[in-house]
Write an enzyme that holds these catalytic residues in place. Structure first.
Site, PDB file in Angstrom:
ATOM      1  N   GLY A 168      10.926  40.546 -14.925  1.00  0.00           N
ATOM      2  CA  GLY A 168      12.298  40.694 -15.428  1.00  0.00           C
ATOM      3  C   GLY A 168      12.746  39.433 -16.143  1.00  0.00           C
ATOM      4  N   TRP A 214      11.019  39.331 -19.459  1.00  0.00           N
ATOM      5  CA  TRP A 214      11.635  40.303 -20.376  1.00  0.00           C
ATOM      6  C   TRP A 214      12.797  39.650 -21.127  1.00  0.00           C
ATOM      7  CZ3 TRP A 214      16.677  42.100 -20.665  1.00  0.00           C
ATOM      8  CH2 TRP A 214      16.891  43.194 -21.505  1.00  0.00           C
ATOM      9  N   HIS A 215      13.495  38.730 -20.450  1.00  0.00           N
ATOM     10  CA  HIS A 215      14.663  38.112 -21.087  1.00  0.00           C
ATOM     11  C   HIS A 215      14.280  37.170 -22.218  1.00  0.00           C
ATOM     12  CE1 HIS A 215      16.887  39.684 -17.645  1.00  0.00           C
ATOM     13  NE2 HIS A 215      17.983  39.440 -18.316  1.00  0.00           N
ATOM     14  N   GLY A 216      13.076  36.666 -22.242  1.00  0.00           N
ATOM     15  CA  GLY A 216      12.730  35.785 -23.342  1.00  0.00           C
ATOM     16  C   GLY A 216      11.346  35.197 -23.205  1.00  0.00           C
ATOM     17  N   PHE A 228      17.695  38.119 -26.062  1.00  0.00           N
ATOM     18  CA  PHE A 228      16.691  38.733 -25.204  1.00  0.00           C
ATOM     19  C   PHE A 228      16.076  39.949 -25.895  1.00  0.00           C
ATOM     20  CE2 PHE A 228      19.771  37.222 -21.746  1.00  0.00           C
ATOM     21  CZ  PHE A 228      19.317  35.926 -21.890  1.00  0.00           C
TER      22      PHE A 228
END
Lengths: 359, 470
Positions: free
Chosen positions: B327, B330-332, B470
Site C-alpha cells: 500500500g 502504491w502511493h509512490g 500517487f
C-alpha cells in the site's frame, strides 16, 4: 422513470441554468463595480495586488522611471539601485522614484495595457524602461494566458475571446470576468497591506523582487531566496525540456498584435511625454542554448528595426560578457547579486534616473 | 485541469447543461448517446493534462475489456487463471513501467555504481500519468471479480470505458468497483433537485476544505517546518505533524467530496471515502475510516488472498505487513513510500500483538484516540521529506526543547478550524447539505460565487491535490 429526490427533469435543468446565469451576471456586475472603485489592479496575477499598492501610492510628482516587462524584469532590475545610481542620494528617501512593475508572462501587449490603464496622469513616468526578452515580442507566446487574465478591462473581454487562439487563451479571457469578486475579496482581506511582499516592497522600495540597502531588504531577500531555493533545478526539470517544443512552433516575432502594441505604446508615450528606453535582458548560457539560434536572430532583428533604428535608447550587455552562476536564481531569472550588478550597469549605460525638467 | 481550478468550474458549467439534454434521453432508455457523451467529456477532462495519457488509458481499457470477455466466456479453470494472469500482468506492467520504471532503473544504477560497475540505462520517457494508480486498480478489481464470479461482465465496451474513465473519480479516486458502478449505467441516472443541490454542495464543501484549509495548513505550518527541519524543535515537529495529518485529510477528503458531488450532478453515486478517521481508537480502525476505497481494495484483493486473519497469528502479521508495505509503494515510487508503508505495517502488527485493546470508558477511548492519532502522525514524516536524511533531520527536532516558532499564526487558526470540522458530527454536515439543497437558485449561485472568490483569494497557495502525486 428516473430515480429521483424531489422534483426532477426540467426543474433541475432550470435550477442549474439559473445558478449559472446568476453567477455570470453577479461576476460581471462585481467586476464592473470593482473597476468603478479603482480596484482593477487587484488582479489575479502571480504577485497579486502589488499593482494595487502602486495604484494606491500618493504620487506628488511623476516617477522618474517605471520598469515594465516579464517576471525576468521583476527579478533583474532593482529600483533602489537605479535610483541610487553612481552613489547619488535620492531626493526624498521615503518616496521611491523608480518602480518595477514586472509581471509574469508579460508581452508587449500587456505592457501597453498596463501603460494605458495604470500609468496615466501623475503615474505617467518620465522614463518607461521596457525590459525585453524574446517571448515579449512573440505574438503567439504560449505562456500569455497567464498574463492575459490580469490585464484585460471588462470591455476588452469580448475582443479577447474573439481573438483567442485556442482554449487556454479563451479561458484566460473569460477569467477576466471574475476579476471583480476576487478583487473585492482580496482588498477586503487587506493582504495587499499586511503582506510585506505585496505592499511594503512597492511602497518603500519600488517593487520588483529584490531590494538592497536596508536591513529590511536583507530579510526580504532571504525570505525570497528560501521560497525560490529549488528554482534552478525546477526550471531545468520542468521548464527547459518543454521550452523549445512549446515556444518554437508558433514563434511569431513582432507579428500583428505585437506591432500594434508597440506602436500603441509609443503613441501613449508621446501623448504623456514619456521617454521609452529599452533593456535587452541577459540570459544564462543554459537558457540561451535551450532556444534555437533562429529565435535569437529574429529577436536581434526586431530590436534592430524597432529600437535601434528608431533612435530609442537601448542597453545591451557588452558582447562577450560572461555571467557567473551566482548571477542567476534559475536559468532565466537573476539572483540578487546578478540583479544588483545589472541594475548598476543599466543606470550607468542609460544615464538613469534622468533629472526632472527644471530640476 | 484539477478540481480547484477556474478551468474545472467552466468545464462543469459547459458539460452539465448539455448532459441534461441527454440525461432525459437516458432516463427514457436511450443510454448510448448519454454514455458516449460521458466518455467524450471524461476524455476531454483527462486529455487536458496530456493528450498522450489517453493512449495509455485507452490501451488499458481495451486490454482489460478483452480479458473480461475471455474470462466470462471461459469455463476451464486453467484457462480462466491464464486470462487472469494476462490481465494482472498487463495492468501491473503498465503501472510498473510508468510509475516504478525510473525508480527501479535509478536503483539498479546506484547498486551497479556501488559494485564498481557503473551503468547508464535509458529512462522511461515522460512524467507519471495522472490517475494511473487509480484506474489500474479499478480495472484490476474488475477482472479479479470476474474471475471470482462475483460480477457479470460489462454489457459493452462503452459501459466499461465509462466505468474506467468517468471523470469525477478518474484522477484520484475514490476507487470505484465495477459491482457498484456498472449497474448504475444500466439504469436511468439519478435526477432531482435534492440530488442537484447535494452534488453542488459537496463540490463547494470539498473545494473549501482543500483551498481554505489544506493549502493554508501546508503554507502556514507544514512547509515552514519541513522546508528546514533543523531550525525547529520538538514542539515545532509535533505541531507540523498534527497539521500534516489534517492537511492530507482536508485535501483528500475534500477531493473525494468534489468527486462524489460532481458524479451526483451527473446522476451517479460514488461511495464515501472518509469517515472521520481521527476518531479511531486503533490504527486498524483508522485505516478502515481513511481512504476507504483503497483500504477495502487492499483488504479484498491483497490481505485476504494472502491469508488474512484465518491462518494463524504469524500469517496474519505477514499479511498485514505485506499489505501495508505494498500500500505504501502504491502511493509512490521512492524509498520514503516504502518506509511509510513498512512503518504502518509494523505499527499494525505491533498494535495487534501488544497494543492496548479497544473499549473502556470515555477517558480511555480519548487516550486511545490520541495515541492512534500520534502513531499515524509519526509515519507522515516519511511523506513530507525527500529522503532518509530529511527524515533524520525531522526526527532530530525531538531532541530540541524550544518554544515553537515555525508555524504562522494563521496556519494555527486553520489547524483549529480543521480540528473543529473533523469533530463535527456527520449528521450536521448532512443537515447542512440538506439546507443548501433547499436554498433557492440565487442563494446557491451566491454560495458558488463566494467559494469561487475564496478559491481565487487563496489561489496562490493552492497546489495540486496531494493524492495526484500517487
Amino acid at each position: 422513470m428516473s430515480e429521483g429526490a424531489g422534483p426532477g427533469g426540467a426543474a433541475v435543468t432550470r435550477r442549474g441554468i439559473s445558478v449559472l446565469a446568476v453567477l455570470f451576471a453577479g461576476a460581471v456586475g462585481l467586476t464592473a463595480l470593482s473597476d468603478a472603485l479603482g480596484l482593477r489592479w487587484a488582479e489575479p496575477q502571480r504577485w497579486p495586488t502589488d499593482l494595487l499598492a502602486f495604484a494606491d501610492l500618493p504620487m506628488p510628482s511623476r516617477p522618474a522611471v517605471v520598469i515594465v516587462g516579464s517576471s525576468r524584469a521583476s527579478m533583474a532590475l532593482i529600483p533602489g539601485e537605479i535610483e541610487r545610481c553612481g552613489g547619488a542620494a535620492p531626493p526624498d528617501p521615503s518616496a521611491p522614484q523608480v518602480y518595477n512593475l514586472g509581471r509574469a508572462y508579460t508581452t508587449l501587449i500587456e505592457v501597453e495595457q498596463l501603460a494605458r490603464g495604470l500609468l496615466s496622469g501623475p503615474r505617467a513616468p518620465r522614463v518607461l524602461l521596457v525590459a525585453l526578452d524574446p517571448e515579449a515580442i512573440d505574438a503567439h507566446n504560449p505562456r500569455r494566458p497567464g498574463a492575459l487574465r490580469g490585464g484585460l478591462a471588462l470591455s476588452d473581454v469580448p475582443g479577447a475571446l474573439v481573438e483567442a487562439r485556442g482554449l487556454r487563451e479563451g479561458l484566460a479571457a473569460l477569467r477576466a470576468l471574475t476579476r471583480g469578486p476576487e478583487a473585492l475579496l482580496r482588498v477586503a482581506s487587506g493582504r495587499h497591506r499586511a503582506d510585506p511582499r505585496l505592499g511594503w516592497l512597492m511602497r518603500a522600495e519600488g517593487g520588483g523582487q529584490w531590494c538592497t540597502g536596508s536591513p529590511a531588504c536583507v530579510d526580504q531577500n532571504l525570505d525570497f531566496k528560501a521560497v525560490m531555493a529549488d528554482s534552478w533545478e525546477r526550471v531545468e526539470r520542468e521548464v527547459l525540456p518543454d521550452w523549445r517544443a512549446a515556444q518554437t512552433p508558433a514563434w511569431a516575432p513582432g507579428a500583428g498584435p505585437i506591432a500594434a502594441a508597440w506602436a500603441g505604446l509609443r503613441a501613449w508615450a508621446a501623448e504623456n511625454d514619456v521617454e521609452i528606453v529599452v533593456v535587452e535582458l541577459p540570459f544564462s548560457e543554459v537558457w540561451r542554448s535551450a532556444a534555437p539560434p533562429e529565435i535569437w536572430a529574429d529577436y536581434a532583428d526586431w530590436i534592430d528595426q524597432n529600437v535601434t533604428q528608431q533612435g530609442i535608447p537601448l542597453y545591451r550587455e557588452p558582447a562577450g560578457r560572461k555571467g557567473r552562476r551566482a548571477d542567476w536564481l534559475d536559468p532565466d531569472h537573476m539572483s540578487e547579486l546578478g540583479a544588483t550588478g545589472l541594475s548598476r550597469r543599466v543606470c550607468a549605460g542609460l544615464g538613469l534616473p534622468r533629472p526632472a525638467a527644471g530640476g | 485541469m484539477h478540481f480547484a481550478s477556474f478551468e474545472f468550474l467552466i468545464f462543469l458549467a459547459v458539460a452539465w447543461p448539455l448532459w441534461r439534454l441527454l440525461q432525459a434521453r437516458a432516463a427514457a432508455g436511450l443510454r448510448v448517446p448519454a454514455l458516449l457523451y460521458l466518455l467524450g467529456i471524461s476524455a476531454f477532462f483527462y486529455g487536458c493534462w496530456q493528450p498522450w495519457y489517453l493512449l495509455l488509458i485507452g490501451a488499458s481499457t481495451l486490454i482489460q475489456y478483452g480479458v473480461g470477455l475471455a474470462l466470462s466466456a471461459a469455463e476451464d479453470p486453467r484457462r480462466r487463471k491464464l486470462w487472469l494472469v494476462v490481465g494482472i500482468t498487463a495492468d501491473l506492467g503498465l503501472l510498473g513501467t510508468f510509475k516504478y520504471g525510473n525508480f527501479i532503473i535509478e536503483n539498479l544504477e546506484a547498486a551497479a555504481a556501488l559494485a564498481g560497475q557503473p551503468l547508464s540505462l535509458p529512462r522511461v520517457p515522460g512524467e507519471l500519468p495522472v490517475g494511473i494508480s487509480f484506474y489500474t486498480f479499478q480495472t484490476l478489481s474488475y477482472i479479479i471479480d470476474l474471475y471470482w464470479r462475483r460480477i457479470e461482465r460489462a454489457r459493452s465496451l462503452l459501459d466499461f470505458a465509462v466505468y474506467v474513465i468517468f471523470f469525477p473519480q478518474l484522477v484520484a479516486g475514490p476507487i470505484v468497483r465495477a459491482a457498484d458502478f456498472l449497474p448504475q449505467l444500466q439504469r436511468a441516472p439519478l435526477d432531482g433537485l435534492a440530488h442537484f443541490g447535494r452534488g453542488l454542495g459537496l463540490i463547494l464543501w470539498g473545494l473549501t476544505k482543500k483551498v481554505a484549509l489544506a493549502d493554508v495548513l501546508h503554507a502556514g505550518v507544514v512547509a515552514p517546518f519541513f522546508s528546514d527541519p533543523t531550525r525547529g524543535g520538538a514542539l515545532d515537529l509535533l505541531i507540523a505533524l498534527w497539521a500534516a495529518n489534517f492537511q492530507v485529510y482536508c485535501d483528500f477528503s475534500g477531493y473525494s467530496d468534489v468527486a462524489i458531488g460532481a458524479a451526483l450532478l451527473f446522476g451517479y453515486t460514488l461511495a464515501p471515502n472518509f469517515n472521520r478517521p481521527f476518531w479511531s481508537t486503533t490504527p486498524m480502525e483508522h485505516w478502515r475510516r481513511w481512504h476507504i476505497s483503497l483500504s477495502t481494495w487492499l483488504k479484498d484483493y491483497l490481505y485476504i488472498p494472502l491469508g488474512g486473519s484465518r491462518a494463524g497469528p504469524a500469517r496474519t502479521d505477514l499479511a498485514l505487513a505485506t499489505t501495508f508495505l505494498l500500500g505504501g509503494v502504491w502511493h509512490g515510487a521512492g524509498w520514503r513510500f516504502v518506509l511509510w508503508g513498512l512503518y504502518n505495517g509494523l505499527l499494525l502488527v505491533a498494535w495487534r500483538r501488544w497494543g492496548p485493546r479497544d473499549g473502556g470508558g470515555r477517558l480511555r477511548r480519548l487516550g486511545l484516540m490520541a495515541l492512534t492519532f500520534h502513531a499515524i502522525c509519526l509515519g507522515l514524516v516519511f511523506l513530507h521529506v525527500e529522503d532518509l536524511g530529511g527524515a533524520g533531520a525531522a526526527f532530530g527536532a525531538l531532541g530540541r526543547l524550544t518554544a515553537p516558532s515555525s508555524a504562522a499564526p494563521w496556519g494555527l487558526v486553520a489547524l483549529g478550524v480543521a480540528v473543529g470540522l473533523h469533530a463535527t458530527p456527520t449528521d450536521w454536515r448532512e443537515r447542512g447539505l440538506g439546507v443548501f439543497a433547499a436554498m433557492p437558485g440565487w442563494g446557491q449561485a451566491a454560495a458558488v460565487g463566494l467559494v469561487g472568490a475564496v478559491l481565487a483569494l487563496f489561489g496562490e497557495w493552492s497546489g495540486p491535490f496531494f493524492y495526484f502525486q500517487f
